[in-house]
Design a protein around this motif. Structure first.
Motif, PDB file in Angstrom:
ATOM      1  N   ASP A 200      16.223 -65.104   9.104  1.00  0.00           N
ATOM      2  CA  ASP A 200      17.630 -64.772   8.949  1.00  0.00           C
ATOM      3  C   ASP A 200      18.083 -64.906   7.501  1.00  0.00           C
ATOM      4  O   ASP A 200      17.518 -65.652   6.707  1.00  0.00           O
ATOM      5  CB  ASP A 200      18.496 -65.660   9.844  1.00  0.00           C
ATOM      6  N   VAL A 202      20.601 -66.313   5.041  1.00  0.00           N
ATOM      7  CA  VAL A 202      21.476 -67.478   5.114  1.00  0.00           C
ATOM      8  C   VAL A 202      22.536 -67.495   4.012  1.00  0.00           C
ATOM      9  O   VAL A 202      23.565 -68.166   4.138  1.00  0.00           O
ATOM     10  CB  VAL A 202      20.657 -68.786   5.063  1.00  0.00           C
ATOM     11  N   THR A 227      16.830 -66.090   2.204  1.00  0.00           N
ATOM     12  CA  THR A 227      16.404 -66.007   3.601  1.00  0.00           C
ATOM     13  C   THR A 227      15.931 -67.355   4.130  1.00  0.00           C
ATOM     14  O   THR A 227      15.686 -68.291   3.378  1.00  0.00           O
ATOM     15  CB  THR A 227      15.271 -64.978   3.758  1.00  0.00           C
ATOM     16  N   ALA A 228      15.786 -67.424   5.437  1.00  0.00           N
ATOM     17  CA  ALA A 228      15.463 -68.684   6.101  1.00  0.00           C
ATOM     18  C   ALA A 228      14.112 -69.244   5.677  1.00  0.00           C
ATOM     19  O   ALA A 228      13.909 -70.463   5.707  1.00  0.00           O
ATOM     20  CB  ALA A 228      15.499 -68.483   7.617  1.00  0.00           C
ATOM     21  N   GLY A 330      25.007 -68.924   7.248  1.00  0.00           N
ATOM     22  CA  GLY A 330      24.285 -69.713   8.257  1.00  0.00           C
ATOM     23  C   GLY A 330      25.020 -69.851   9.546  1.00  0.00           C
ATOM     24  O   GLY A 330      24.475 -69.694  10.614  1.00  0.00           O
TER      25      GLY A 330
END
Length: 330
Positions: A200, A202, A227-228, A330
């Motif tokens: 994901d 964030v 990104t995550a 987030g």
């Protein structure tokens, strides 16, 4: 699958003719088109003839009233997704709706509420990149661990889209009802791939630009995404490029790299050895239809759910509202 899903098509415009109809033909063993509708009778009749004489309607009310139709493929301007989806779900149909999920964050939330209100219905966004073979190969490469940790993705998508382009002729992408314009309409493709490959998004920022006012408030933007997995993605998306054309993805990882130019995927390992694949599908259009129909028959959730479609939109609508600022997602 015991028998093909009987499908109704809502919207007979250029995307339905050039993208969805070939996919329907390719997936004919799993989905059967039985009726189409369009507010313009001539377009509905033309599509019906092209599809072998299936039934056609001017409004979707008659199509949705048919008990033999199990599902609908909604290929309308995104500004109409909410009202059409609500009507289809109330009529008991499964729904595949063309991306982006909605024109605004508010309407996207309403779409999510519809999906929650009808949990027994398959509700899916037609994000074809999520089902394209080349991106599946990239996911498998990363998932195998062979590449090590990915740390950067750079994607340049630069082209010239004139206001008389057949995909822009209807004008809804540059209307006040669709404030994200081409950046949102096309940008969700790139966000979907980033999320599928790197996890994901964030945190994000965007620097939009306008060169051609006829294409809407913005006709380009540079996105930086955290990104995550810790990787950074940079997406340069511009639609009014007069003297340059480029579409190229570069993915960097600890033990290799990958490049893709829309035709050829090349994966190179740390020793310099390369593997090459030519694109061998339709960019995922038939794949998304098969995923939709298989979810209807199996009851298993789809990867391109309404919730996924909202997460694809989120980095764009949030950052474009505050250009140049970092936004936590987030």
């Amino acid at each position: 699958m015991s028998h093909p899903v009987k499908l109704g098509l809502i919207g007979c415009g250029v995307a339905a003719r050039e993208l969805h109809w070939p996919a329907l033909q390719a997936a004919a063993e799993e989905v059967e088109l039985v009726a189409v509708c369009n507010r313009t009778a001539q377009k509905a009749q033309h599509f019906s003839a092209m599809a072998g004489g299936v039934d056609w309607y001017v409004g979707w009310e008659e199509l949705l009233a048919r008990p033999d139709i199990e599902a609908v493929d909604i290929v309308l301007p995104a500004t109409e997704n909410l009202v059409a989806t609500r009507a289809a779900l109330k009529a008991g149909k499964h729904v595949l709706v063309e991306k982006p999920l909605a024109p605004t964050a508010e309407q996207a939330q309403a779409m999510l509420e519809l999906a929650q209100a009808w949990p027994d219905r398959v509700t899916m966004v037609a994000e074809n990149f999520r089902y394209a073979a080349v991106f599946e190969r990239l996911r498998n490469w990363l998932d195998s661990g062979e590449a090590g940790r990915p740390y950067a993705l750079n994607w340049n998508a630069m082209m010239l889209m004139r206001e008389d382009n057949r995909y822009l002729a209807s004008g809804w992408r540059s209307s006040d009802a669709f404030p994200g314009g081409l950046v949102l309409d096309a940008g969700v493709h790139y966000m979907a791939v980033v999320r599928d490959l790197l996890g994901d998004i964030v945190r994000a920022t965007a620097s939009p630009s306008q060169v051609n006012p006829h294409l809407g408030r913005y006709d380009g933007a540079a996105f930086t995404l955290q990104t995550a997995c810790g990787a950074i993605a940079n997406i340069n998306l511009y639609f009014s490029v007069a003297a340059h054309s480029e579409w190229r993805l570069v993915l960097l990882a600890e033990k290799g790299s990958a490049t893709y130019d829309g035709r050829t995927l090349i994966i190179t390992d740390a020793s310099g050895k390369t593997r090459e694949w030519r694109r061998d599908d339709d960019d995922g259009y038939a794949g998304e239809l098969r995923a939709f129909t298989r979810a209807i028959r199996s009851g298993k959730p789809v990867s391109s759910s309404f919730a996924a479609g909202w997460r694809d939109m989120l980095p764009i609508v949030r950052t474009m509202a505050v250009p140049g600022e970092w936004v936590d997602l987030g």
